[in-house]
Design a protein around this motif. Structure first.
Motif, PDB file in Angstrom:
ATOM      1  N   THR A 160      -1.172   4.102   4.894  1.00 11.62           N
ATOM      2  CA  THR A 160      -0.488   3.820   6.160  1.00 11.62           C
ATOM      3  C   THR A 160       0.421   4.978   6.544  1.00 11.62           C
ATOM      4  O   THR A 160       1.504   5.145   5.978  1.00 11.62           O
ATOM      5  CB  THR A 160       0.362   2.540   6.042  1.00 11.62           C
ATOM      6  OG1 THR A 160      -0.468   1.454   5.649  1.00 11.62           O
ATOM      7  CG2 THR A 160       1.050   2.222   7.369  1.00 11.62           C
ATOM      8  N   ARG A 208      -5.794   7.532   6.675  1.00 10.23           N
ATOM      9  CA  ARG A 208      -6.236   6.265   7.268  1.00 10.23           C
ATOM     10  C   ARG A 208      -7.584   5.845   6.675  1.00 10.23           C
ATOM     11  O   ARG A 208      -7.801   4.656   6.366  1.00 10.23           O
ATOM     12  CB  ARG A 208      -6.347   6.407   8.793  1.00 10.23           C
ATOM     13  CG  ARG A 208      -5.013   6.505   9.510  1.00 10.23           C
ATOM     14  CD  ARG A 208      -5.166   6.202  10.998  1.00 10.23           C
ATOM     15  NE  ARG A 208      -3.986   6.518  11.757  1.00 10.23           N
ATOM     16  CZ  ARG A 208      -2.892   5.745  11.836  1.00 10.23           C
ATOM     17  NH1 ARG A 208      -2.864   4.602  11.166  1.00 10.23           N
ATOM     18  NH2 ARG A 208      -1.858   6.110  12.571  1.00 10.23           N
ATOM     19  N   GLY A 264      -7.280   4.174   3.429  1.00  9.77           N
ATOM     20  CA  GLY A 264      -6.566   2.901   3.420  1.00  9.77           C
ATOM     21  C   GLY A 264      -5.062   3.023   3.330  1.00  9.77           C
ATOM     22  O   GLY A 264      -4.364   2.023   3.145  1.00  9.77           O
ATOM     23  N   GLY A 289       0.814  -1.203   0.000  1.00  9.70           N
ATOM     24  CA  GLY A 289       0.000   0.000   0.000  1.00  9.70           C
ATOM     25  C   GLY A 289       0.851   1.257   0.000  1.00  9.70           C
ATOM     26  O   GLY A 289       2.066   1.226  -0.230  1.00  9.70           O
TER      27      GLY A 289
END
Length: 465
Positions: A227, A222, A225, A169
């Motif tokens: 980090t 957040r 999605g 991610g």
């Protein structure tokens, strides 16, 4: 060259060095050569036979020196200083002569142990809490990259080095819009990517990162999605000296479990003066990583950057690699090559030791206090010039101004000032406008040198009208 010849030429070069430094006020600060002029004077092929050192040094004076900008000039007010106090130069000569590769304790025990003590001396000098340890890096860029890599590994459960970042991610790093470009580059090199460096707007007299906007950005990431991996704060940003309010940033970082790095590359040196700490340093003891450059304002010769670590374990978990040929047997020791990206290491701590012993903290504090006061005096004098504007007020010894006219007029003035040769300033940008930037910090500058800026501004402004 044999060693007797080496000794003789070393004496001559030392004499040349003393004459160079004492004669600097008579030289133009910035090189006055045109692009390609130096290269055109060099042979296109290497020599087949050795040459006499007298001929080499003659060409050094005739070819190289006219093309040098003199960073040790007392009227160098551009960028930030890259100082070289005489004791530091002497230490560097010793380091160059011994020529040790200090990657491990066993390859030079003294280099390792002096480094550990010097980092702690500087910790005490800057008023940092007991428990901080650290390492000497080559530059703040390397320290920042080390911190960003640590943020990356910590956020991925220390799997990035082994597995790569594919499928993990978007990792997000947060900073203000006043950070140095080395922050951007660190995100490039770490594989995080420019688009994942989130720059937050600033406000207030010190142009500090807006903490409410920072918290909103983290929450939005957040929710999307992503980090969040870490926050990079600044004390004394390169452009205008922007300095973040550390305590609320660190409160937020603690709530979100984010690793924090503080870039105090220039202004960190001023924290040897206790009176500046309340304004710029409150809360600093909760930063995970802090970098400052003794080779800027403190007087240590380039290159020498100190990275303090509240807990070295995350950075060691990120950077340590130990093949069999680098293992150390016997008692537990510190191998600083495990703390940094380069394996090879110079004995940089020696010049810190020489400098601190030669001047003491009081001598260095006096210099920094003078620079801050003289920058304020110069700022007020420029404020009084007809039509001139102070754009950013002094933050420690850095401020910026504009002359009457548009952005092109700012560039014409700064170019004319630098072509004059008596002082060296640089342009910058703030709030969408070009500015002229002044930073006082050269080790041997005087108030008279600083106020020469005013004279040169007046003279050149009159000439270009």
């Amino acid at each position: 060259m044999n060693w007797d010849e080496f000794a003789e030429w070393s004496k001559q070069i030392a004499d040349w060095g003393a004459a160079y430094h004492t004669g600097l006020p008579d030289r133009p600060v910035r090189a006055q050569t045109k692009p390609g002029e130096i290269a055109a004077q060099l042979p296109s092929s290497p020599p087949q036979q050795g040459e006499d050192m007298a001929a080499i040094l003659k060409d050094f004076d005739a070819i190289v020196m006219p093309g040098m900008t003199h960073w040790q000039h007392p009227r160098f007010f551009a960028y930030f200083p890259s100082n070289a106090a005489p004791p530091s130069i002497l230490a560097e000569q010793l380091v160059n002569t011994v020529a040790a590769q200090c990657m491990l304790w066993q390859t030079s025990p003294a280099a390792t142990e002096v480094e550990g003590v010097m980092v702690d001396w500087l910790r005490q000098a800057l008023g940092l809490a007991e428990g901080y340890t650290g390492v000497i890096q080559d530059s703040a860029s390397s320290a920042t990259l080390s911190a960003v890599l640590t943020m990356r590994e910590r956020a991925t459960g220390y799997t990035g080095n082994r597995e790569g970042l594919s499928g993990k991610g978007h990792l997000r790093i947060y900073c203000s819009d006043q950070v140095h470009s080395s922050i951007d580059r660190a995100c490039w090199v770490a594989g995080i990517g420019q688009d994942n460096l989130v720059k937050i707007g600033t406000n207030g007299p010190r142009h500090a990162m807006d903490v409410a906007s920072l918290e909103a950005a983290i929450a939005a990431d957040r929710a999307a999605g992503h980090t969040p991996a870490g926050i990079i704060a600044i004390t004394g940003g390169t452009g205008i000296g922007a300095s973040d309010d550390l305590a609320p940033i660190l409160d937020l970082a603690q709530r979100h479990d984010l690793y924090t790095h503080l870039d105090a590359a220039w202004a960190g040196s001023a924290m040897i003066c206790p009176e500046f700490r309340e304004t710029f340093w409150t809360g600093v003891d909760r930063c995970d990583s802090i970098v400052f450059n003794p080779h800027k304002w403190l007087g240590v010769q380039f290159d020498c950057s100190v990275q303090f670590l509240r807990d070295p374990a995350p950075q060691l978990n990120t950077l340590k690699i130990e093949p069999e040929y680098l293992k150390t047997t016997g008692a537990a020791v510190t191998n600083y090559s495990e703390w940094t990206i380069p394996l090879g290491r110079r004995f940089r701590a020696l010049k810190i030791w020489f400098l601190l012993r030669s001047y003491g903290l009081e001598g260095l504090q006096t210099r920094i206090r003078n620079h801050v006061a003289w920058a304020g005096d110069l700022c007020e004098a420029i404020r009084g010039l007809d039509g001139f504007e102070i754009v950013t007020e002094p933050i420690l010894s850095l401020f910026s101004f504009r002359c009457p006219g548009d952005d092109a007029a700012q560039q014409r003035l700064v170019d004319a000032i630098n072509d004059d040769g008596r002082v060296y300033l640089t342009q910058g940008a703030f709030d969408g406008r070009k500015i002229i930037r002044v930073q006082v910090g050269q080790f041997d500058t005087t108030r008279e040198d600083v106020m020469t800026v005013l004279t040169v501004i007046q003279d050149t402004w009159e000439q270009i009208q």
